[in-house]
Structure formats: structure tokens, C-alpha cells
Scaffold this motif. Sequence first.
Motif, PDB file in Angstrom:
ATOM      1  N   TYR A 107       0.811  -1.262   0.175  1.00 17.57           N
ATOM      2  CA  TYR A 107       0.081  -0.004  -0.246  1.00 17.57           C
ATOM      3  C   TYR A 107       0.851   1.224  -0.061  1.00 17.57           C
ATOM      4  O   TYR A 107       0.352   2.372  -0.075  1.00 17.57           O
ATOM      5  CB  TYR A 107      -0.982  -0.022   1.140  1.00 17.57           C
ATOM      6  N   GLY A 108       2.165   1.341   0.399  1.00 19.31           N
ATOM      7  CA  GLY A 108       2.824   2.299   0.350  1.00 19.31           C
ATOM      8  C   GLY A 108       2.856   3.266   1.181  1.00 19.31           C
ATOM      9  O   GLY A 108       3.216   4.491   1.217  1.00 19.31           O
ATOM     10  N   TYR A 109       2.298   2.872   2.450  1.00 20.98           N
ATOM     11  CA  TYR A 109       2.279   3.864   3.518  1.00 20.98           C
ATOM     12  C   TYR A 109       3.789   3.863   4.246  1.00 20.98           C
ATOM     13  O   TYR A 109       4.338   2.867   4.598  1.00 20.98           O
ATOM     14  CB  TYR A 109       1.254   3.408   4.796  1.00 20.98           C
ATOM     15  N   ALA A 110       4.235   5.145   4.778  1.00 16.39           N
ATOM     16  CA  ALA A 110       5.563   5.344   5.213  1.00 16.39           C
ATOM     17  C   ALA A 110       5.086   5.630   6.666  1.00 16.39           C
ATOM     18  O   ALA A 110       4.073   6.284   7.196  1.00 16.39           O
ATOM     19  CB  ALA A 110       6.257   6.529   4.717  1.00 16.39           C
ATOM     20  N   TYR A 111       6.095   5.163   7.765  1.00 13.23           N
ATOM     21  CA  TYR A 111       5.767   5.288   8.930  1.00 13.23           C
ATOM     22  C   TYR A 111       7.142   6.033   9.616  1.00 13.23           C
ATOM     23  O   TYR A 111       8.305   5.849   9.074  1.00 13.23           O
ATOM     24  CB  TYR A 111       5.476   4.094   9.928  1.00 13.23           C
ATOM     25  N   GLY A 112       7.051   6.848  10.889  1.00 14.29           N
ATOM     26  CA  GLY A 112       8.323   7.159  11.467  1.00 14.29           C
ATOM     27  C   GLY A 112       8.235   6.912  13.283  1.00 14.29           C
ATOM     28  O   GLY A 112       7.138   6.634  13.605  1.00 14.29           O
ATOM     29  N   ARG A 113       9.334   6.920  13.666  1.00  9.30           N
ATOM     30  CA  ARG A 113       9.692   6.830  15.071  1.00  9.30           C
ATOM     31  C   ARG A 113       9.007   5.531  15.647  1.00  9.30           C
ATOM     32  O   ARG A 113       8.206   5.442  16.702  1.00  9.30           O
ATOM     33  CB  ARG A 113       9.014   8.060  15.870  1.00  9.30           C
ATOM     34  N   VAL A 114       9.203   4.428  14.989  1.00  8.01           N
ATOM     35  CA  VAL A 114       8.298   3.235  15.310  1.00  8.01           C
ATOM     36  C   VAL A 114       9.235   2.303  15.965  1.00  8.01           C
ATOM     37  O   VAL A 114      10.564   2.158  16.018  1.00  8.01           O
ATOM     38  CB  VAL A 114       7.983   2.586  13.982  1.00  8.01           C
TER      39      VAL A 114
END
Length: 305
Positions: free
Chosen positions: A183-190
Motif C-alpha cells: 500500500y505504500g504507507y510510510a511510518y516514523g519513530r516506530v
Amino acid sequence: MSTCATASRRLAEPLSGTAATARTWLLIEQPGPWGADALTTSHLDPAVGRALAAATEGTGVRVALIRRPGRHADCHGPTTQRVFAAHTAPGRSWIRTAALADPASLTSLDFAALGAGEHGGLWEPHTGAPLVFVCTNGKRDRCCALLGRPLAAELAATGSIDTWEITHIGGHRFSPTLFVLPYGYAYGRVTAHEVKDIVEAARDGRIATGNCRGRSAWERPAQAAELAVRELTGEEGAGALDVVRAEGPAPHWSVTVTHADGRAWRVAVEQGAAEPPRPESCGRVPGSPARMDVASVTPLVSVPR
């Protein structure tokens, strides 16, 4: 010494609307060390890297190098290299994959078609678990190495998450950063625990919105608008929402988000400046990076045409 990620976290800089923009990704396995510009400073033939960069410009295709987590021997000659092409538009997401003996063959791909979401039967469909790509290129920013590599190793060690390291997906100051296909969703600080939840949701065709930066299929104002509608409605379906219109030059946009059931919303997005100044990347002079702020979300009776 404070890092860019430490400063961004301390200042609670918003994550929404910060994902790299790419409707289609071309990901090439390349073991060994990566330089700051990995397409031309790695064991990938730099002529091939330059040709790919030129051929994909303006097509909506973004090229990056990937490798499995772990110690990276300085080897020059893998027998075959895994490649993925992935389109991230809602309702039309797909991943195609192959093992290639010579990455130079990639320069002949129809990048305009790939960017438009047409794979034309290229390679084989990826039918396995969602793919996780963690940014780990310390030559671009040390936070990606200090925070990204341990996360990638921890995820790989679970044996249940298909994890790759990747050269660059932007937003060093949000490290550790990653994105998930199809789906191409990006995440941060995980954390690793949060990534497990993200992957489990993706397996079920759902989107986990915690620590989400946005869907790479859209420009930054649209990323922020779509996430705001998800927050308002609680909608988790990966293909339920689409962005059909984003009007207005910076710093103000009117973004129309639609639902598969016919509902629609007009989202007012404003570009602000993150204050006080902070480094956008380690070693850079502190600045005020752009942030996407959602001013309002208004339900529409019907979608304007």
C-alpha cells in the motif's frame, strides 16, 4: 551531540504529510556498502544507476536499492538480484517481482506505464506477506544507521516479517523510518512492536495510522488530508479512501477525499513552518522544515466534478 531525530522527537514535529512521493517504486537488491547517492556509489554499476535515474525522471517511479538486514560483506558479484516493482494507488496496488542476473536490463522498462500503474504482465506477482523497508543508509544520515539498522535486525530476527533495508525514503529526522508494500504507507519513530501491528493490519487489508507519515501515491498535502479523514471516520480499509482533487498553490490547498461508499470530504490543508528551527538532517544548519497542518475537514453532499 544531539541528532536530527532526537531534536525532531523532542519538539514533537508532526509526522503526517511527510512521506516520500512515489506512485510506483522500483527496488533493486544490491548487497555491500552504499554511498550517500547509492545509485551511483554502491556495487551497482554507476552507469546503470545514472541511466535509471534519467529514465525514471518525471514518470512517477522512484528507484531505491535494498538489501537484507545483517552484516554486509563487501562482495561485488551476487549471482542474481531480487527486484520489485510496486504501484501504490488505492484500489490498484500491486507488486511484481523477479530475480535478475543483470540489473542493466531494467533500463529498458516502460517507466511511463509503470508510473501510471500498468505493469503489462511484467515479471511475477508477489503473493507473499507484506514487505517492510527500513531506511538504514548511514552515509546519508547517521540517524538511519543508529536507529534504522537495529530495528531492521530486530524485525528480521522475528522470522515472521519480510524485512529489507533501503537506501533512502526521506525524513531522516523521523528515524527509524520505513514503508510497507503493497500500500505504500510510510511510518516514523516506530518500535518493533508497532511494526508488527502495522504488518498485521496490512495482511488484513487495513491501514494502521499510528506514527503514519502518509501514502506515497500522493503529494504531501493529500497525504495529510487522507490521514485526517481516516482519523475522523475511523476508516481502516486500505482501498476505501482516495484523493480525487488537490487544488490551490502553497501554502493553502483544498483536497477532496472520497470513500468507496460514495461519501466525500473537503479538507483544508495549510503549509506551516516547524518552529523553533531544527536540523532536517544531521550536520545541516538548523532550519524550519515545512509541515502540513489540517485546518478543517468538511463532509460533502456529493463529490464536486
